[in-house]
Scaffold this motif. Sequence first.
Motif, PDB file in Angstrom:
ATOM      1  N   UNK A 124       0.799  -1.276   0.014  1.00  0.00           N
ATOM      2  CA  UNK A 124      -0.033  -0.126  -0.011  1.00  0.00           C
ATOM      3  C   UNK A 124       0.750   1.340   0.024  1.00  0.00           C
ATOM      4  N   UNK A 125       0.636   2.059  -0.836  1.00  0.00           N
ATOM      5  CA  UNK A 125       1.450   3.410  -1.162  1.00  0.00           C
ATOM      6  C   UNK A 125       0.477   4.287  -2.045  1.00  0.00           C
ATOM      7  N   UNK A 126      -0.180   5.305  -1.678  1.00  0.00           N
ATOM      8  CA  UNK A 126      -1.132   6.135  -2.426  1.00  0.00           C
ATOM      9  C   UNK A 126      -0.562   6.570  -3.816  1.00  0.00           C
ATOM     10  N   UNK A 127       0.869   7.036  -3.565  1.00  0.00           N
ATOM     11  CA  UNK A 127       1.431   7.651  -4.708  1.00  0.00           C
ATOM     12  C   UNK A 127       1.627   6.700  -5.583  1.00  0.00           C
ATOM     13  N   UNK A 128       2.204   5.390  -5.245  1.00  0.00           N
ATOM     14  CA  UNK A 128       2.757   4.643  -6.134  1.00  0.00           C
ATOM     15  C   UNK A 128       1.569   3.814  -6.689  1.00  0.00           C
ATOM     16  N   UNK A 129       0.561   3.771  -5.825  1.00  0.00           N
ATOM     17  CA  UNK A 129      -0.854   3.279  -6.739  1.00  0.00           C
ATOM     18  C   UNK A 129      -1.242   4.154  -7.838  1.00  0.00           C
ATOM     19  N   UNK A 130      -1.175   5.205  -7.674  1.00  0.00           N
ATOM     20  CA  UNK A 130      -1.572   6.027  -8.868  1.00  0.00           C
ATOM     21  C   UNK A 130      -0.508   6.071 -10.004  1.00  0.00           C
ATOM     22  N   UNK A 131       0.664   5.955  -9.913  1.00  0.00           N
ATOM     23  CA  UNK A 131       1.645   5.541 -10.725  1.00  0.00           C
ATOM     24  C   UNK A 131       1.544   4.157 -11.407  1.00  0.00           C
ATOM     25  N   UNK A 132       1.438   3.359 -10.670  1.00  0.00           N
ATOM     26  CA  UNK A 132       1.381   1.944 -11.233  1.00  0.00           C
ATOM     27  C   UNK A 132      -0.004   1.329 -11.990  1.00  0.00           C
ATOM     28  N   UNK A 133      -0.962   2.105 -11.512  1.00  0.00           N
ATOM     29  CA  UNK A 133      -2.320   1.705 -11.843  1.00  0.00           C
ATOM     30  C   UNK A 133      -2.391   1.581 -13.188  1.00  0.00           C
ATOM     31  N   UNK A 134      -2.085   2.757 -13.866  1.00  0.00           N
ATOM     32  CA  UNK A 134      -2.374   2.785 -15.597  1.00  0.00           C
ATOM     33  C   UNK A 134      -1.537   1.986 -16.225  1.00  0.00           C
ATOM     34  N   UNK A 135      -0.625   1.213 -15.636  1.00  0.00           N
ATOM     35  CA  UNK A 135       0.766   0.800 -16.335  1.00  0.00           C
ATOM     36  C   UNK A 135       0.100  -0.594 -16.616  1.00  0.00           C
ATOM     37  N   UNK A 136       0.416  -1.245 -18.053  1.00  0.00           N
ATOM     38  CA  UNK A 136       0.156  -2.631 -18.490  1.00  0.00           C
ATOM     39  C   UNK A 136       1.201  -3.631 -17.952  1.00  0.00           C
ATOM     40  N   UNK A 137       0.893  -4.714 -18.169  1.00  0.00           N
ATOM     41  CA  UNK A 137       2.147  -5.811 -17.894  1.00  0.00           C
ATOM     42  C   UNK A 137       3.348  -5.326 -18.822  1.00  0.00           C
ATOM     43  N   UNK A 138       3.352  -5.043 -19.920  1.00  0.00           N
ATOM     44  CA  UNK A 138       4.250  -4.876 -20.953  1.00  0.00           C
ATOM     45  C   UNK A 138       4.949  -3.529 -20.370  1.00  0.00           C
ATOM     46  N   UNK A 139       4.018  -2.463 -19.974  1.00  0.00           N
ATOM     47  CA  UNK A 139       4.636  -1.099 -19.555  1.00  0.00           C
ATOM     48  C   UNK A 139       5.782  -1.454 -18.218  1.00  0.00           C
ATOM     49  N   UNK A 140       5.365  -2.108 -17.393  1.00  0.00           N
ATOM     50  CA  UNK A 140       6.009  -2.764 -16.158  1.00  0.00           C
ATOM     51  C   UNK A 140       7.230  -3.433 -16.544  1.00  0.00           C
ATOM     52  N   UNK A 141       7.277  -4.141 -17.607  1.00  0.00           N
ATOM     53  CA  UNK A 141       8.418  -4.978 -17.952  1.00  0.00           C
ATOM     54  C   UNK A 141       9.339  -3.797 -18.656  1.00  0.00           C
ATOM     55  N   UNK A 142       8.844  -3.066 -19.477  1.00  0.00           N
ATOM     56  CA  UNK A 142       9.708  -2.137 -19.936  1.00  0.00           C
ATOM     57  C   UNK A 142      10.347  -1.057 -19.183  1.00  0.00           C
ATOM     58  N   UNK A 143       9.573  -0.658 -18.176  1.00  0.00           N
ATOM     59  CA  UNK A 143      10.045   0.251 -16.973  1.00  0.00           C
ATOM     60  C   UNK A 143      11.259  -0.812 -16.439  1.00  0.00           C
ATOM     61  N   UNK A 144      10.973  -1.723 -16.187  1.00  0.00           N
ATOM     62  CA  UNK A 144      12.032  -2.660 -15.294  1.00  0.00           C
ATOM     63  C   UNK A 144      13.305  -2.740 -16.365  1.00  0.00           C
ATOM     64  N   UNK A 145      13.246  -3.305 -17.484  1.00  0.00           N
ATOM     65  CA  UNK A 145      14.009  -3.412 -18.261  1.00  0.00           C
ATOM     66  C   UNK A 145      14.981  -2.061 -18.494  1.00  0.00           C
ATOM     67  N   UNK A 146      14.517  -0.939 -18.560  1.00  0.00           N
ATOM     68  CA  UNK A 146      15.296   0.220 -18.652  1.00  0.00           C
ATOM     69  C   UNK A 146      16.154   0.592 -17.283  1.00  0.00           C
ATOM     70  N   UNK A 147      15.259   0.362 -16.046  1.00  0.00           N
ATOM     71  CA  UNK A 147      16.115   0.945 -14.902  1.00  0.00           C
ATOM     72  C   UNK A 147      17.065  -0.079 -14.489  1.00  0.00           C
ATOM     73  N   UNK A 148      16.822  -1.296 -14.750  1.00  0.00           N
ATOM     74  CA  UNK A 148      17.793  -2.354 -14.499  1.00  0.00           C
ATOM     75  C   UNK A 148      19.048  -2.250 -15.188  1.00  0.00           C
ATOM     76  N   UNK A 149      18.968  -1.735 -16.185  1.00  0.00           N
ATOM     77  CA  UNK A 149      20.211  -1.498 -17.192  1.00  0.00           C
ATOM     78  C   UNK A 149      21.064  -0.111 -16.798  1.00  0.00           C
ATOM     79  N   UNK A 150      20.423   0.443 -15.846  1.00  0.00           N
ATOM     80  CA  UNK A 150      21.163   1.562 -15.681  1.00  0.00           C
ATOM     81  C   UNK A 150      22.185   1.334 -14.545  1.00  0.00           C
TER      82      UNK A 150
END
Length: 203
Positions: free
Chosen positions: A78-104
Amino acid sequence: MRSAPWIATLAALVMMSPSVFAAGKGDPAKGKQIVDQVCAACHGVDGNSVASANPNLAGQHPEYIVKQLNEFKSQVRKNPVMLGMASPLSAADMQNVAAYYSSQAPKAKGASDKALIEAGKKIYRGGIAAKAVPACMACHSPNGAGIPAQYPRMAGQHGAYTEAQLKAFRSGERGNNPVMSQVAARLSDQEIKAVAEYIQALN
């Protein structure tokens, strides 16, 4: 002798197949587009956040990032801010964000309190036998790199963020990891602060 409950739980998690935690392969370029629009303000364009209240995500295991985003979206975490950020993301969006940040590349943060670092090192590497607290490195590795697909990278994480999360696990405010809840419940404020300081100093 009967094992402590956390030992049984930890053993079960270790034995899980990495596929339980696995994320699909994301597209870092598409992930950066989302990061620039949604994530960068708090976590930094390169995943190295400026504010100590927000976690660094650079170099984090992609599976872990996807897991946390899913749990924010489902409110398992539970985190109100992250709920708002994560809710619009699709499974593919999450994987893409994760792939980017993990490469940094994560940046070393260092730490200043030598006494705290030494106390934290003892707990991180050896645990606290009298309190049945396991060594942090058993899951997060000696250098804080974690174990891909299972346990997150901790090295260089903001001390203030780590401290806040350990206290949230201890109080039950954060309940998405039973093992961490049990471990944190045995730690005092000073022990938590020491561990957090040591983790920030790792790189």
